[in-house]
Design a protein around this motif. Sequence first.
Motif, PDB file in Angstrom:
ATOM      1  N   GLY A   4      36.980  -0.493  -6.931  1.00 54.78           N
ATOM      2  CA  GLY A   4      36.235   0.507  -6.162  1.00 54.78           C
ATOM      3  C   GLY A   4      35.413  -0.168  -5.078  1.00 54.78           C
ATOM      4  N   ASP A   5      34.473   0.591  -4.503  1.00 57.53           N
ATOM      5  CA  ASP A   5      33.640   0.054  -3.438  1.00 57.53           C
ATOM      6  C   ASP A   5      32.729  -1.053  -3.955  1.00 57.53           C
ATOM      7  N   VAL A   6      32.604  -2.113  -3.159  1.00 60.15           N
ATOM      8  CA  VAL A   6      31.636  -3.176  -3.447  1.00 60.15           C
ATOM      9  C   VAL A   6      30.793  -3.391  -2.201  1.00 60.15           C
ATOM     10  N   PHE A   7      29.587  -3.922  -2.397  1.00 60.60           N
ATOM     11  CA  PHE A   7      28.612  -4.065  -1.318  1.00 60.60           C
ATOM     12  C   PHE A   7      27.997  -5.459  -1.341  1.00 60.60           C
ATOM     13  N   ALA A   8      27.609  -5.920  -0.161  1.00 63.46           N
ATOM     14  CA  ALA A   8      26.865  -7.176  -0.037  1.00 63.46           C
ATOM     15  C   ALA A   8      25.686  -6.911   0.898  1.00 63.46           C
ATOM     16  N   ASP A   9      24.501  -7.326   0.464  1.00 63.90           N
ATOM     17  CA  ASP A   9      23.286  -7.187   1.265  1.00 63.90           C
ATOM     18  C   ASP A   9      22.758  -8.565   1.619  1.00 63.90           C
TER      19      ASP A   9
END
Length: 169
Positions: free
Chosen positions: A92-97
């Motif tokens: 699914g969707d993954v995020f990096a900040d």
Amino acid sequence: MSARRLRRAMNWWPPYLFAGVRVVHLAEDWSSVRVRLRLHRFNSNYVGTHFGGSLFAMSDPFWMLLVMNRLGRDYIVWDKAGEIDFVSPGRGDVFADFKLTEERLEEIREATADGGKALPWFENDVVAADGTVVARVRKQLYVREKQRDGQREPGMTDSAAATGQQAED
């Protein structure tokens, strides 16, 4: 280039466009970035989870871009090294900040004030929508203050000077 223009350009950059990477937010003051990677057939691996190269690519340029734009034109900033640790499957969707603090910039300024280089490491997690850590990424930058007398940068070879690339110290 403004942060807004760069965000739009990166979202149309072919390696990001076809991998499904999107720059969701890029602060106008270059202090933070948020990136999303959606899972689809172009970026999934054999077992149906996120391809590791796409997970690393979504984190690749951002520490350099933030530091370069926050320090300004008086500094040379290059990527030097990178590491990724795969923690759990990405489905699914993954995020990096990425958040660059003024304190971190001050450390770099102090380390390079005598004309030497700094080799700071930066870390960020790639997380799923539910907060599960999918990967931990580390990037090392090469940072040096430019010489102000118009001379070639320290450590630059003739061929590197011609192309604007930094030689290794």
